[in-house]
Design an enzyme around this catalytic site. Sequence first.
Site, PDB file in Angstrom:
ATOM      1  N   THR A  63      -1.166   1.054  12.958  1.00 51.89           N
ATOM      2  CA  THR A  63      -0.441   1.958  12.073  1.00 51.89           C
ATOM      3  C   THR A  63      -0.950   3.383  12.234  1.00 51.89           C
ATOM      4  OG1 THR A  63      -0.190   0.166  10.465  1.00 51.89           O
ATOM      5  CG2 THR A  63       0.178   2.399   9.671  1.00 51.89           C
ATOM      6  N   TYR A 126      10.703  -5.254   6.676  1.00 50.11           N
ATOM      7  CA  TYR A 126      12.133  -5.021   6.503  1.00 50.11           C
ATOM      8  C   TYR A 126      12.921  -6.329   6.355  1.00 50.11           C
ATOM      9  CZ  TYR A 126      16.851  -3.213   6.832  1.00 50.11           C
ATOM     10  OH  TYR A 126      18.163  -2.934   6.563  1.00 50.11           O
ATOM     11  N   TYR A 152      -2.544  -9.451  10.142  1.00 48.30           N
ATOM     12  CA  TYR A 152      -2.599  -8.188   9.399  1.00 48.30           C
ATOM     13  C   TYR A 152      -1.711  -8.322   8.169  1.00 48.30           C
ATOM     14  CZ  TYR A 152      -2.368  -3.038   8.775  1.00 48.30           C
ATOM     15  OH  TYR A 152      -2.436  -1.749   8.302  1.00 48.30           O
ATOM     16  N   ARG A 157       2.988  -1.852   2.783  1.00 49.74           N
ATOM     17  CA  ARG A 157       3.877  -1.335   3.830  1.00 49.74           C
ATOM     18  C   ARG A 157       5.011  -2.300   4.155  1.00 49.74           C
ATOM     19  NH1 ARG A 157       2.724   3.172   7.081  1.00 49.74           N
ATOM     20  NH2 ARG A 157       0.692   4.130   6.679  1.00 49.74           N
ATOM     21  N   LYS A 180      -6.957  -8.972   8.883  1.00 50.02           N
ATOM     22  CA  LYS A 180      -7.178  -7.668   8.263  1.00 50.02           C
ATOM     23  C   LYS A 180      -6.444  -7.725   6.930  1.00 50.02           C
ATOM     24  CE  LYS A 180      -6.278  -2.716   8.712  1.00 50.02           C
ATOM     25  NZ  LYS A 180      -5.619  -1.642   9.480  1.00 50.02           N
ATOM     26  N   ILE A 220     -11.501  -2.687   9.475  1.00 51.76           N
ATOM     27  CA  ILE A 220     -10.687  -1.985  10.469  1.00 51.76           C
ATOM     28  C   ILE A 220     -10.288  -0.692   9.793  1.00 51.76           C
ATOM     29  CG2 ILE A 220      -8.612  -2.042  11.888  1.00 51.76           C
ATOM     30  CD1 ILE A 220      -8.920  -5.075  12.037  1.00 51.76           C
TER      31      ILE A 220
END
Length: 308
Positions: A63, A126, A152, A157, A180, A220
């Site tokens: 990202t 999405y 992740y 997000r 993560k 991270i």
Amino acid sequence: MNKLDMLNIKLKGGQFMKNPLFIGSAAAIITPFHDNGVDYATYAELIEFQIKGGSDAILVCGTTGEASTMPDEEHIAVIKFAAEKVNRRVPVIAGTGSNDTRHAIELSKAAEAVGADGILSVTPYYNKTTQKGLYGHFKAIADSIKIPMILYNIPSRTNLNMNPETIQALSEIDNIIAVKECNLGQVGDVVNLCGDDFAVYSGDDNAILPVLSLGGKGVISTMANIIPQDTHDMVMKFFQGDTRGAISLQLKTLNLIKALFSEVNPIPIKAAVNLMGFKVGQCRMPLTELAEDHLELLRQEMKAYGLI
């Protein structure tokens, strides 16, 4: 521990044990751009800054690296460049996530082919999916490669949380070795369900110590772009028993972290790296330049920290 034991699975007491790709801090490195694409000369400088600064691994095309604005050819070229520049001094982890499983498989196989030591794969955004869909998505990706895979989970997000039970099921796949985790409230459940040989990394710079205290293996990190040594030291002090020193470092970073997240990542961190004298350019649209008041706040906090 050899930092490049990519997936050392050993038989211990009848159970297969997985070594993590890294323990400590992985810098989620920014990507420097100019008008014609990636500025590879500056990228090489950033990589050397991270290695000399003590980072235990480097995450490229995450990202923070603006992978979502990279065409596939550029995306893979950046991973290849990083792998060759690092030359196995620390692990190179490549962001290869997608909300299209076929696309994620293609990117992951390409990353493996150009030398990545592992991949980071985000939950589908999405279109999202169910927990069953998450399992199938990540299993298909893991089955397509031989290198280690880090899950992740970042609901802020993706608007999608990967439940601890789903992470547990995925942890039983040999080359899915870590997560993560940006949902702090479920870190303890993930550690309890998955066991000590499955690594949990903090995805939030302001929560490194809480995650470590619950059994995490490191972070991270975004802030490691500008303070790689302190980020590494925070984790190592904790594991060496210097809890007070680790807490002191975490507290020291908090005001800086607020400035680094005054706008959506990676807008402020890219501005911060520019302030340090690296010419990394601006973020690609739709991200814009850091607002002047936030830039002034960032400048003040970086001065207070001794960075500029």
